[in-house]
Design a protein around this motif. Sequence first.
Motif, PDB file in Angstrom:
ATOM      1  N   PRO A  55       0.566  -1.252  -0.124  1.00 11.72           N
ATOM      2  CA  PRO A  55       0.130  -0.465  -0.200  1.00 11.72           C
ATOM      3  C   PRO A  55       0.950   1.387  -0.574  1.00 11.72           C
ATOM      4  O   PRO A  55       2.207   1.528   0.405  1.00 11.72           O
ATOM      5  CB  PRO A  55      -0.939   0.012   1.001  1.00 11.72           C
ATOM      6  CG  PRO A  55      -0.125  -0.852   1.888  1.00 11.72           C
ATOM      7  CD  PRO A  55       0.679  -2.231   1.139  1.00 11.72           C
ATOM      8  N   PHE A  56       0.146   2.415  -0.738  1.00 16.33           N
ATOM      9  CA  PHE A  56       0.895   3.535  -1.024  1.00 16.33           C
ATOM     10  C   PHE A  56       0.940   4.234   0.428  1.00 16.33           C
ATOM     11  O   PHE A  56      -0.745   4.681   0.022  1.00 16.33           O
ATOM     12  CB  PHE A  56       0.986   4.475  -2.118  1.00 16.33           C
ATOM     13  CG  PHE A  56       0.978   5.793  -2.327  1.00 16.33           C
ATOM     14  CD1 PHE A  56       2.485   6.477  -1.959  1.00 16.33           C
ATOM     15  CD2 PHE A  56       0.125   6.769  -3.410  1.00 16.33           C
ATOM     16  CE1 PHE A  56       2.821   7.146  -2.065  1.00 16.33           C
ATOM     17  CE2 PHE A  56       0.758   7.783  -3.623  1.00 16.33           C
ATOM     18  CZ  PHE A  56       2.246   8.351  -2.633  1.00 16.33           C
ATOM     19  N   VAL A  57       1.332   5.060   1.138  1.00 22.54           N
ATOM     20  CA  VAL A  57       1.009   5.480   2.346  1.00 22.54           C
ATOM     21  C   VAL A  57       1.690   6.876   2.751  1.00 22.54           C
ATOM     22  O   VAL A  57       0.638   7.835   3.120  1.00 22.54           O
ATOM     23  CB  VAL A  57       1.510   4.680   3.342  1.00 22.54           C
ATOM     24  CG1 VAL A  57       0.690   3.274   3.538  1.00 22.54           C
ATOM     25  CG2 VAL A  57       3.022   4.898   3.517  1.00 22.54           C
ATOM     26  N   ARG A  58       2.311   7.051   2.019  1.00 31.50           N
ATOM     27  CA  ARG A  58       3.106   8.439   1.911  1.00 31.50           C
ATOM     28  C   ARG A  58       3.566   9.162   1.470  1.00 31.50           C
ATOM     29  O   ARG A  58       4.929   8.283   0.371  1.00 31.50           O
ATOM     30  CB  ARG A  58       3.681   8.637   3.268  1.00 31.50           C
ATOM     31  CG  ARG A  58       4.006  10.079   4.044  1.00 31.50           C
ATOM     32  CD  ARG A  58       4.902  10.041   5.647  1.00 31.50           C
ATOM     33  NE  ARG A  58       4.422  11.058   6.002  1.00 31.50           N
ATOM     34  CZ  ARG A  58       5.075  10.813   7.813  1.00 31.50           C
ATOM     35  NH1 ARG A  58       5.334  10.050   7.689  1.00 31.50           N
ATOM     36  NH2 ARG A  58       5.858  12.085   7.958  1.00 31.50           N
ATOM     37  N   VAL A  59       4.039  10.581   0.927  1.00 21.61           N
ATOM     38  CA  VAL A  59       4.924  10.785   0.035  1.00 21.61           C
ATOM     39  C   VAL A  59       4.897  12.066   0.305  1.00 21.61           C
ATOM     40  O   VAL A  59       4.038  13.544   0.961  1.00 21.61           O
ATOM     41  CB  VAL A  59       3.844  10.902  -1.118  1.00 21.61           C
ATOM     42  CG1 VAL A  59       2.266  12.091  -0.954  1.00 21.61           C
ATOM     43  CG2 VAL A  59       4.579  11.723  -2.565  1.00 21.61           C
ATOM     44  N   SER A  60       6.086  13.879   0.147  1.00 21.44           N
ATOM     45  CA  SER A  60       6.364  14.759   0.602  1.00 21.44           C
ATOM     46  C   SER A  60       4.699  15.298  -0.802  1.00 21.44           C
ATOM     47  O   SER A  60       4.390  15.387  -1.803  1.00 21.44           O
ATOM     48  CB  SER A  60       7.506  14.777  -0.715  1.00 21.44           C
ATOM     49  OG  SER A  60       8.191  16.449  -0.524  1.00 21.44           O
ATOM     50  N   ASP A  61       5.300  16.654   0.364  1.00 24.51           N
ATOM     51  CA  ASP A  61       3.837  17.582  -0.366  1.00 24.51           C
ATOM     52  C   ASP A  61       4.514  19.023  -0.374  1.00 24.51           C
ATOM     53  O   ASP A  61       4.088  19.453  -0.943  1.00 24.51           O
ATOM     54  CB  ASP A  61       2.669  18.255   1.294  1.00 24.51           C
ATOM     55  CG  ASP A  61       3.294  18.526   2.146  1.00 24.51           C
ATOM     56  OD1 ASP A  61       4.653  18.907   2.235  1.00 24.51           O
ATOM     57  OD2 ASP A  61       3.031  18.916   3.163  1.00 24.51           O
ATOM     58  N   THR A  62       5.817  19.013  -1.008  1.00 22.55           N
ATOM     59  CA  THR A  62       6.262  19.909  -0.841  1.00 22.55           C
ATOM     60  C   THR A  62       6.487  20.578  -3.000  1.00 22.55           C
ATOM     61  O   THR A  62       6.845  21.516  -2.964  1.00 22.55           O
ATOM     62  CB  THR A  62       8.372  20.315  -0.557  1.00 22.55           C
ATOM     63  OG1 THR A  62       8.675  18.886  -0.900  1.00 22.55           O
ATOM     64  CG2 THR A  62       7.504  20.232   0.947  1.00 22.55           C
ATOM     65  N   ASP A  63       6.183  19.484  -3.557  1.00 22.68           N
ATOM     66  CA  ASP A  63       7.032  19.269  -5.049  1.00 22.68           C
ATOM     67  C   ASP A  63       4.806  19.497  -6.138  1.00 22.68           C
ATOM     68  O   ASP A  63       4.723  18.459  -5.646  1.00 22.68           O
ATOM     69  CB  ASP A  63       7.469  18.590  -5.588  1.00 22.68           C
ATOM     70  CG  ASP A  63       7.555  18.852  -6.836  1.00 22.68           C
ATOM     71  OD1 ASP A  63       6.811  19.106  -7.814  1.00 22.68           O
ATOM     72  OD2 ASP A  63       8.878  18.348  -7.747  1.00 22.68           O
ATOM     73  N   PRO A  64       4.300  20.387  -6.148  1.00 19.11           N
ATOM     74  CA  PRO A  64       3.576  20.324  -6.789  1.00 19.11           C
ATOM     75  C   PRO A  64       2.703  19.238  -7.952  1.00 19.11           C
ATOM     76  O   PRO A  64       1.945  18.763  -8.123  1.00 19.11           O
ATOM     77  CB  PRO A  64       2.370  21.839  -6.912  1.00 19.11           C
ATOM     78  CG  PRO A  64       3.763  22.837  -6.208  1.00 19.11           C
ATOM     79  CD  PRO A  64       4.850  21.737  -5.754  1.00 19.11           C
ATOM     80  N   ALA A  65       3.846  19.962  -8.777  1.00 20.56           N
ATOM     81  CA  ALA A  65       3.509  18.812 -10.004  1.00 20.56           C
ATOM     82  C   ALA A  65       4.109  17.706 -10.370  1.00 20.56           C
ATOM     83  O   ALA A  65       3.330  17.005 -10.823  1.00 20.56           O
ATOM     84  CB  ALA A  65       5.206  19.670 -10.864  1.00 20.56           C
ATOM     85  N   MET A  66       4.717  16.998  -9.297  1.00 16.65           N
ATOM     86  CA  MET A  66       4.976  16.073  -8.267  1.00 16.65           C
ATOM     87  C   MET A  66       3.886  15.091  -7.954  1.00 16.65           C
ATOM     88  O   MET A  66       3.457  13.734  -8.678  1.00 16.65           O
ATOM     89  CB  MET A  66       6.594  15.381  -7.330  1.00 16.65           C
ATOM     90  CG  MET A  66       5.992  13.979  -7.315  1.00 16.65           C
ATOM     91  SD  MET A  66       7.365  14.429  -5.554  1.00 16.65           S
ATOM     92  CE  MET A  66       9.015  14.622  -6.852  1.00 16.65           C
ATOM     93  N   LEU A  67       2.618  15.842  -7.113  1.00 18.52           N
ATOM     94  CA  LEU A  67       1.673  15.415  -6.181  1.00 18.52           C
ATOM     95  C   LEU A  67       0.574  15.586  -8.132  1.00 18.52           C
ATOM     96  O   LEU A  67      -0.638  14.729  -7.966  1.00 18.52           O
ATOM     97  CB  LEU A  67       0.734  15.900  -5.371  1.00 18.52           C
ATOM     98  CG  LEU A  67       2.427  16.447  -4.405  1.00 18.52           C
ATOM     99  CD1 LEU A  67       0.862  17.700  -3.176  1.00 18.52           C
ATOM    100  CD2 LEU A  67       1.514  15.119  -3.929  1.00 18.52           C
ATOM    101  N   ARG A  68       0.376  16.021  -9.054  1.00 16.30           N
ATOM    102  CA  ARG A  68      -0.451  16.870  -9.908  1.00 16.30           C
ATOM    103  C   ARG A  68      -0.132  15.651 -10.767  1.00 16.30           C
ATOM    104  O   ARG A  68      -1.225  14.267 -11.052  1.00 16.30           O
ATOM    105  CB  ARG A  68      -0.510  17.816 -10.401  1.00 16.30           C
ATOM    106  CG  ARG A  68      -0.811  18.700 -10.193  1.00 16.30           C
ATOM    107  CD  ARG A  68      -1.104  19.945 -11.430  1.00 16.30           C
ATOM    108  NE  ARG A  68       0.498  20.594 -11.677  1.00 16.30           N
ATOM    109  CZ  ARG A  68       1.281  21.605 -11.062  1.00 16.30           C
ATOM    110  NH1 ARG A  68       1.098  22.209  -9.597  1.00 16.30           N
ATOM    111  NH2 ARG A  68       2.776  21.812 -11.191  1.00 16.30           N
ATOM    112  N   TYR A  69       1.155  14.710 -10.815  1.00 18.61           N
ATOM    113  CA  TYR A  69       1.487  14.040 -12.492  1.00 18.61           C
ATOM    114  C   TYR A  69       1.084  12.186 -11.218  1.00 18.61           C
ATOM    115  O   TYR A  69       0.150  11.982 -11.671  1.00 18.61           O
ATOM    116  CB  TYR A  69       2.912  13.781 -12.181  1.00 18.61           C
ATOM    117  CG  TYR A  69       3.496  12.431 -12.714  1.00 18.61           C
ATOM    118  CD1 TYR A  69       3.422  12.794 -14.137  1.00 18.61           C
ATOM    119  CD2 TYR A  69       3.375  11.337 -12.100  1.00 18.61           C
ATOM    120  CE1 TYR A  69       3.994  11.608 -14.592  1.00 18.61           C
ATOM    121  CE2 TYR A  69       3.730  10.233 -13.114  1.00 18.61           C
ATOM    122  CZ  TYR A  69       3.811  10.264 -14.508  1.00 18.61           C
ATOM    123  OH  TYR A  69       4.547   9.190 -15.368  1.00 18.61           O
TER     124      TYR A  69
END
Length: 224
Positions: A163-177
């Motif tokens: 399960p994918f549980v966590r990701v850094s929130d500091t890069d908006p482009a990464m989160l949009r992808y």
Amino acid sequence: MASASAPPPSTAVEDYLKAVFALETRLEGAVPTTALAGRLGITPGSVSAMLRRLADLGLLEHEPYRGVVLTEQGRKVALRTVRNHRLLELFLVEVLEVPWDRVHDEAERLEHAVSDDLVERISAKLGHPEFDPHGDPIPDRQLEIAERSTRSLEDLEVGDEAPFVRVSDTDPAMLRYLAERGIVPGVHLTLVDRQPFGGPLTVRLGETEHALGPELAAAMRVAA
């Protein structure tokens, strides 16, 4: 947390203590001045001056040749700021339907201004959640935080599912992808291919496969 007779911490103080807390968690110990300067994007000289001030206030302690650690009082201030930030992120996503790639900067501005009473009302409205939209744990009302054990997506072997549980929130482009592909905390990913020499990883979500570059994969955490 500041005593009733003391003025509330300034925005700069809260930002520093929150950054020290984040690095302490990652480094599992004292935080070097250079690491803190890099995270805050300012010069080591400016950081050193602020650290001396925070030590004088009883919020930090210096460990010779290693760096700084939070005192109990400093940790409370840091965790209060972290709690504000993560609850605000979740409120913006769940109630105001702000995309998860935009809430970090909004929460950065609001976390210093929101009152404790409003934070508790937000927490109650959301059902006293344990995690923010990016999978980061939210300190509880007593400022206790439960860090769960995770590992990098890069650590999976081909064929592993987690399960994918966590990701850094500091890069908006990464989160949009990730959001455009439905890859959000809670989904299960299977590693189906790993290219050599730092090449991309290929993961399967449901019936669809997605290529993830090494920088993105390093920012993603799965359950240990």
